[in-house]
Design a protein around this motif. Structure first.
Motif, PDB file in Angstrom:
ATOM      1  N   LYS A 111      44.428  34.304  41.152  1.00 28.48           N
ATOM      2  CA  LYS A 111      45.994  34.296  41.380  1.00 28.48           C
ATOM      3  C   LYS A 111      46.126  34.619  40.014  1.00 28.48           C
ATOM      4  O   LYS A 111      47.155  35.043  38.983  1.00 28.48           O
ATOM      5  CB  LYS A 111      47.019  33.373  41.465  1.00 28.48           C
ATOM      6  CG  LYS A 111      47.059  33.855  43.142  1.00 28.48           C
ATOM      7  CD  LYS A 111      47.610  32.771  44.136  1.00 28.48           C
ATOM      8  CE  LYS A 111      47.285  33.155  46.081  1.00 28.48           C
ATOM      9  NZ  LYS A 111      48.021  32.511  46.484  1.00 28.48           N
ATOM     10  N   PRO A 112      45.729  33.696  39.004  1.00 28.77           N
ATOM     11  CA  PRO A 112      45.969  33.334  37.707  1.00 28.77           C
ATOM     12  C   PRO A 112      46.220  34.781  36.704  1.00 28.77           C
ATOM     13  O   PRO A 112      46.580  34.977  35.695  1.00 28.77           O
ATOM     14  CB  PRO A 112      45.160  32.420  37.028  1.00 28.77           C
ATOM     15  CG  PRO A 112      44.945  31.456  38.226  1.00 28.77           C
ATOM     16  CD  PRO A 112      44.786  32.605  39.161  1.00 28.77           C
ATOM     17  N   LEU A 113      45.590  35.693  37.582  1.00 23.93           N
ATOM     18  CA  LEU A 113      45.137  36.931  36.389  1.00 23.93           C
ATOM     19  C   LEU A 113      46.172  37.493  36.838  1.00 23.93           C
ATOM     20  O   LEU A 113      46.342  38.935  36.404  1.00 23.93           O
ATOM     21  CB  LEU A 113      43.851  37.368  36.760  1.00 23.93           C
ATOM     22  CG  LEU A 113      42.035  36.881  36.014  1.00 23.93           C
ATOM     23  CD1 LEU A 113      41.430  37.390  37.354  1.00 23.93           C
ATOM     24  CD2 LEU A 113      42.801  36.860  35.072  1.00 23.93           C
ATOM     25  N   TRP A 114      47.170  37.685  37.402  1.00 24.59           N
ATOM     26  CA  TRP A 114      47.987  38.996  38.064  1.00 24.59           C
ATOM     27  C   TRP A 114      48.923  38.483  37.091  1.00 24.59           C
ATOM     28  O   TRP A 114      49.391  37.579  36.591  1.00 24.59           O
ATOM     29  CB  TRP A 114      49.638  38.248  39.213  1.00 24.59           C
ATOM     30  CG  TRP A 114      47.841  38.635  40.727  1.00 24.59           C
ATOM     31  CD1 TRP A 114      46.556  38.036  40.733  1.00 24.59           C
ATOM     32  CD2 TRP A 114      47.874  39.587  41.219  1.00 24.59           C
ATOM     33  NE1 TRP A 114      45.773  38.941  41.528  1.00 24.59           N
ATOM     34  CE2 TRP A 114      46.880  39.548  42.230  1.00 24.59           C
ATOM     35  CE3 TRP A 114      48.423  41.049  40.945  1.00 24.59           C
ATOM     36  CZ2 TRP A 114      46.222  40.802  42.990  1.00 24.59           C
ATOM     37  CZ3 TRP A 114      48.225  42.055  41.966  1.00 24.59           C
ATOM     38  CH2 TRP A 114      46.561  41.895  42.822  1.00 24.59           C
ATOM     39  N   GLN A 115      50.431  39.886  36.845  1.00 25.34           N
ATOM     40  CA  GLN A 115      50.292  40.019  35.435  1.00 25.34           C
ATOM     41  C   GLN A 115      52.381  38.836  35.802  1.00 25.34           C
ATOM     42  O   GLN A 115      52.157  38.439  34.735  1.00 25.34           O
ATOM     43  CB  GLN A 115      51.396  40.668  34.825  1.00 25.34           C
ATOM     44  CG  GLN A 115      51.152  42.385  35.737  1.00 25.34           C
ATOM     45  CD  GLN A 115      51.094  43.056  34.976  1.00 25.34           C
ATOM     46  OE1 GLN A 115      50.761  43.887  33.964  1.00 25.34           O
ATOM     47  NE2 GLN A 115      52.377  43.928  35.570  1.00 25.34           N
ATOM     48  N   ASN A 116      52.434  38.851  36.942  1.00 26.41           N
ATOM     49  CA  ASN A 116      53.736  38.795  37.467  1.00 26.41           C
ATOM     50  C   ASN A 116      53.361  37.001  37.095  1.00 26.41           C
ATOM     51  O   ASN A 116      54.668  36.257  38.007  1.00 26.41           O
ATOM     52  CB  ASN A 116      54.005  39.126  38.364  1.00 26.41           C
ATOM     53  CG  ASN A 116      54.480  40.349  38.567  1.00 26.41           C
ATOM     54  OD1 ASN A 116      55.052  40.338  37.100  1.00 26.41           O
ATOM     55  ND2 ASN A 116      55.020  41.364  39.097  1.00 26.41           N
ATOM     56  N   GLN A 142      50.313  48.932  41.193  1.00 26.80           N
ATOM     57  CA  GLN A 142      50.563  49.378  40.155  1.00 26.80           C
ATOM     58  C   GLN A 142      50.105  47.707  39.507  1.00 26.80           C
ATOM     59  O   GLN A 142      49.419  47.870  37.979  1.00 26.80           O
ATOM     60  CB  GLN A 142      51.880  49.655  39.055  1.00 26.80           C
ATOM     61  CG  GLN A 142      52.180  51.076  39.633  1.00 26.80           C
ATOM     62  CD  GLN A 142      51.696  51.614  41.186  1.00 26.80           C
ATOM     63  OE1 GLN A 142      52.498  50.807  42.181  1.00 26.80           O
ATOM     64  NE2 GLN A 142      51.553  52.487  41.674  1.00 26.80           N
ATOM     65  N   ASN A 143      50.085  47.026  40.107  1.00 23.32           N
ATOM     66  CA  ASN A 143      50.103  46.279  38.949  1.00 23.32           C
ATOM     67  C   ASN A 143      48.313  45.908  39.046  1.00 23.32           C
ATOM     68  O   ASN A 143      48.017  44.087  37.997  1.00 23.32           O
ATOM     69  CB  ASN A 143      50.819  44.684  40.525  1.00 23.32           C
ATOM     70  CG  ASN A 143      52.367  44.387  39.746  1.00 23.32           C
ATOM     71  OD1 ASN A 143      52.518  44.770  37.933  1.00 23.32           O
ATOM     72  ND2 ASN A 143      52.188  44.070  40.490  1.00 23.32           N
ATOM     73  N   LEU A 144      47.543  46.243  39.438  1.00 26.07           N
ATOM     74  CA  LEU A 144      45.894  45.638  40.064  1.00 26.07           C
ATOM     75  C   LEU A 144      45.678  46.329  38.513  1.00 26.07           C
ATOM     76  O   LEU A 144      45.048  45.318  37.857  1.00 26.07           O
ATOM     77  CB  LEU A 144      45.431  46.315  41.040  1.00 26.07           C
ATOM     78  CG  LEU A 144      45.416  45.308  42.274  1.00 26.07           C
ATOM     79  CD1 LEU A 144      45.653  46.241  43.575  1.00 26.07           C
ATOM     80  CD2 LEU A 144      44.413  44.593  42.312  1.00 26.07           C
ATOM     81  N   PRO A 145      45.308  46.872  37.657  1.00 23.06           N
ATOM     82  CA  PRO A 145      44.986  46.555  36.549  1.00 23.06           C
ATOM     83  C   PRO A 145      44.515  46.125  35.090  1.00 23.06           C
ATOM     84  O   PRO A 145      44.058  45.747  34.703  1.00 23.06           O
ATOM     85  CB  PRO A 145      45.451  48.436  36.522  1.00 23.06           C
ATOM     86  CG  PRO A 145      45.567  49.304  37.261  1.00 23.06           C
ATOM     87  CD  PRO A 145      47.199  48.063  38.010  1.00 23.06           C
TER      88      PRO A 145
END
Length: 135
Positions: free
Chosen positions: A17-22, A78-81
Protein backbone atom coordinates in the motif's frame (compact mmCIF):
# COMPACT_ATOMS: atom_id res chain seq x y z
CA UNK A 1 19.16 -8.45 -39.90
CA UNK A 2 19.17 -11.09 -37.19
CA UNK A 3 18.42 -10.87 -33.49
CA UNK A 4 19.72 -12.64 -30.44
CA UNK A 5 17.11 -12.75 -27.64
CA UNK A 6 17.47 -13.91 -24.05
CA UNK A 7 14.38 -14.03 -21.81
CA UNK A 8 13.84 -14.26 -18.06
CA UNK A 9 10.73 -14.15 -15.86
CA UNK A 10 10.61 -12.52 -12.43
CA UNK A 11 7.60 -13.06 -10.16
CA UNK A 12 7.09 -10.28 -7.61
CA UNK A 13 4.45 -9.68 -4.94
CA UNK A 14 1.55 -7.29 -5.40
CA UNK A 15 2.82 -3.78 -4.53
CA UNK A 16 2.38 -2.84 -0.85
CA UNK A 17 0.00 0.00 0.00
CA UNK A 18 2.68 2.65 0.73
CA UNK A 19 3.90 2.40 -2.90
CA UNK A 20 0.57 3.54 -4.32
CA UNK A 21 0.64 7.20 -5.33
CA UNK A 22 -2.83 7.92 -3.92
CA UNK A 23 -1.92 6.41 -0.56
CA UNK A 24 -1.08 8.95 2.12
CA UNK A 25 1.42 7.70 4.67
CA UNK A 26 4.39 8.98 6.64
CA UNK A 27 7.51 9.44 4.54
CA UNK A 28 9.44 6.89 6.62
CA UNK A 29 6.79 4.22 5.93
CA UNK A 30 7.06 4.89 2.20
CA UNK A 31 10.88 4.89 2.31
CA UNK A 32 10.90 1.54 4.09
CA UNK A 33 8.42 0.05 1.60
CA UNK A 34 10.51 1.32 -1.34
CA UNK A 35 13.73 -0.13 0.11
CA UNK A 36 12.08 -3.50 0.82
CA UNK A 37 10.49 -3.66 -2.65
CA UNK A 38 13.79 -2.81 -4.36
CA UNK A 39 15.70 -5.41 -2.34
CA UNK A 40 12.97 -8.01 -2.92
CA UNK A 41 13.08 -7.37 -6.67
CA UNK A 42 16.88 -7.65 -6.63
CA UNK A 43 16.79 -11.04 -4.88
CA UNK A 44 13.95 -12.34 -7.08
CA UNK A 45 15.85 -11.21 -10.19
CA UNK A 46 19.05 -12.93 -9.10
CA UNK A 47 17.07 -16.09 -8.37
CA UNK A 48 15.55 -15.87 -11.87
CA UNK A 49 19.06 -15.78 -13.39
CA UNK A 50 19.31 -12.13 -14.41
CA UNK A 51 22.97 -11.95 -13.31
CA UNK A 52 23.71 -14.14 -16.37
CA UNK A 53 21.64 -12.08 -18.80
CA UNK A 54 23.78 -10.26 -21.38
CA UNK A 55 24.31 -6.51 -21.01
CA UNK A 56 26.58 -3.95 -22.62
CA UNK A 57 26.89 -2.37 -26.03
CA UNK A 58 24.32 -3.50 -28.55
CA UNK A 59 21.92 -5.00 -25.99
CA UNK A 60 18.47 -3.52 -25.38
CA UNK A 61 16.38 -4.65 -22.41
CA UNK A 62 12.60 -4.80 -22.72
CA UNK A 63 10.34 -5.19 -19.68
CA UNK A 64 6.72 -6.23 -19.93
CA UNK A 65 4.39 -6.47 -16.96
CA UNK A 66 1.42 -8.67 -16.11
CA UNK A 67 -0.55 -7.51 -13.07
CA UNK A 68 -2.55 -10.22 -11.28
CA UNK A 69 -4.58 -8.51 -8.52
CA UNK A 70 -5.23 -10.18 -5.17
CA UNK A 71 -9.02 -9.97 -5.53
CA UNK A 72 -11.80 -8.84 -7.86
CA UNK A 73 -12.07 -5.29 -6.51
CA UNK A 74 -12.12 -2.54 -9.10
CA UNK A 75 -8.68 -0.96 -9.55
CA UNK A 76 -7.22 1.77 -11.73
CA UNK A 77 -4.68 0.23 -14.12
CA UNK A 78 -3.13 3.66 -14.77
CA UNK A 79 -1.90 3.89 -11.16
CA UNK A 80 0.13 0.67 -11.33
CA UNK A 81 3.19 1.91 -13.27
CA UNK A 82 4.07 4.32 -10.45
CA UNK A 83 4.09 1.42 -7.97
CA UNK A 84 6.71 -0.42 -10.04
CA UNK A 85 9.60 2.07 -9.75
CA UNK A 86 11.27 0.24 -6.83
CA UNK A 87 10.82 -3.11 -8.61
CA UNK A 88 12.37 -1.73 -11.80
CA UNK A 89 15.30 -0.35 -9.78
CA UNK A 90 15.86 -3.78 -8.19
CA UNK A 91 15.84 -5.46 -11.61
CA UNK A 92 18.35 -2.88 -12.88
CA UNK A 93 20.53 -3.54 -9.82
CA UNK A 94 20.54 -7.27 -10.62
CA UNK A 95 21.57 -6.58 -14.22
CA UNK A 96 24.09 -3.92 -13.22
CA UNK A 97 22.66 -1.36 -15.66
CA UNK A 98 20.90 2.01 -15.54
CA UNK A 99 17.11 1.62 -15.33
CA UNK A 100 16.73 4.56 -17.73
CA UNK A 101 17.75 2.27 -20.59
CA UNK A 102 14.78 -0.10 -20.23
CA UNK A 103 12.03 -0.16 -22.82
CA UNK A 104 8.88 -0.78 -20.78
CA UNK A 105 5.55 -2.11 -22.02
CA UNK A 106 2.58 -1.69 -19.68
CA UNK A 107 -0.46 -3.96 -19.98
CA UNK A 108 -3.82 -2.73 -21.21
CA UNK A 109 -5.80 -4.90 -18.79
CA UNK A 110 -5.34 -6.87 -15.59
CA UNK A 111 -4.29 -10.50 -15.66
CA UNK A 112 -6.03 -13.36 -13.86
CA UNK A 113 -6.96 -12.78 -10.23
CA UNK A 114 -4.30 -14.31 -7.99
CA UNK A 115 -5.84 -15.22 -4.64
CA UNK A 116 -2.44 -15.72 -3.02
CA UNK A 117 -2.12 -12.00 -2.30
CA UNK A 118 -1.65 -10.87 -5.89
CA UNK A 119 1.46 -10.82 -8.03
CA UNK A 120 3.35 -8.97 -10.71
CA UNK A 121 5.03 -11.00 -13.44
CA UNK A 122 7.85 -9.17 -15.20
CA UNK A 123 9.23 -10.60 -18.43
CA UNK A 124 12.72 -9.28 -19.24
CA UNK A 125 14.01 -9.68 -22.79
CA UNK A 126 17.58 -8.82 -23.73
CA UNK A 127 17.73 -8.18 -27.48
CA UNK A 128 20.81 -7.70 -29.62
CA UNK A 129 20.50 -6.66 -33.24
CA UNK A 130 23.25 -8.03 -35.41
CA UNK A 131 24.17 -8.45 -39.03
CA UNK A 132 23.29 -6.53 -42.16
CA UNK A 133 19.66 -5.84 -43.07
CA UNK A 134 18.32 -7.96 -45.93
CA UNK A 135 17.22 -6.16 -49.03
Amino acid sequence: MSQTVTTAHVLLPWPPKPLWQNRRCHWSQKALAVAQARKGALYASIEAGLRHMPTGDGWTHHLSFDFCPPDRRKRDLQNLPATQKAYIDGIADALGIDDGNFKVKWPEEFGTVSYNGGSVLVVIRAVQESGVPNG
